[in-house]
Structures are given as C-alpha cells and as structure tokens.
Design an enzyme around this catalytic site. Structure first.
Site, PDB file in Angstrom:
ATOM      1  N   ARG A  34       0.829  -1.344  -0.010  1.00 26.91           N
ATOM      2  CA  ARG A  34       0.142   0.004   0.000  1.00 26.91           C
ATOM      3  C   ARG A  34       0.963   1.333   0.022  1.00 26.91           C
ATOM      4  O   ARG A  34       0.516   2.171  -0.552  1.00 26.91           O
ATOM      5  CB  ARG A  34      -0.966   0.036   0.964  1.00 26.91           C
ATOM      6  N   ASN A  74      -6.181  -2.822   2.509  1.00 29.55           N
ATOM      7  CA  ASN A  74      -6.311  -4.274   2.493  1.00 29.55           C
ATOM      8  C   ASN A  74      -7.595  -4.734   2.764  1.00 29.55           C
ATOM      9  O   ASN A  74      -8.329  -3.862   3.226  1.00 29.55           O
ATOM     10  CB  ASN A  74      -5.488  -4.506   3.832  1.00 29.55           C
TER      11      ASN A  74
END
Length: 107
Positions: free
Chosen positions: A13, A31
């Site tokens: 990320r 996520n």
C-alpha cells in the site's frame, strides 16, 4: 484493481501510494480481509499503467493476479491509504461519476 498474491504485510500500500502520488494519480488503496489489496486509481492511462508496473516489478511480495474494471470517476485530488479493512472488497460504485478502475489479469 484487486491484487492477489503476497500483497499484505510487504509495504504494498505504501509503494502504491508513493508511486501514484509521483505520477499524479489520485485514489486510494486498502487491505481486504480476504488477503487481497484493493486500489482505486484515477488519472491518465499511461500513469496508471506505470503505477501497476512499479508494483509488479518491486522486489517484495508477489502479485499473482490483478482484477480490474472501469468505474465512474470520483474527481479526487490526492491518493491515500485507507486503514479500514473492508469485507471482501465488494464496494458499490453506482453512485460515483464517470471514472476508470482498470483490472488487468496477470498470469
């Protein structure tokens, strides 16, 4: 995009956010509880493709498959990491403007 593979716990990320911001791509990444990572990206196709390429070429983790689809644009102004894990990344995009979310299947 929905990324499958070893994509959680490896800085995915943060790399997505860094790469997107450097290319002027807006959106978010998060996520999902099923082990995937979901990313919505808005920008020029070449810039979005470059972000995906950078994620795929990075030395950590591994992307086994990427799903994508076109969605309405939201007209965002930044890129952020969404800290809230969503169920299995099943988001309803019907209320947004005209945008592009591209999911490419890598094999």
């Amino acid at each position: 995009y929905i990324f499958h593979g070893t994509v959680q716990g490896v800085g995915f990320r943060y790399k997505a956010c860094y790469s997107a911001k450097n290319r002027g791509v807006t959106g978010w990444v998060r996520n999902c509880s099923d082990g995937t990572v979901e990313m919505e990206a808005e920008g020029y196709l070449a810039d979005i493709a470059a972000v995906i390429r950078e994620l795929d070429e990075h030395s950590w983790g591994s992307i086994e498959r990427i799903e994508s689809e076109n969605i309405p644009l939201e007209g965002g102004y930044g890129f952020e990491i969404d800290k809230i894990n969503k169920g299995i990344c099943d988001i309803d995009y019907t209320d947004t403007f005209f945008a592009a979310l591209f999911n490419v299947i890598l094999t």
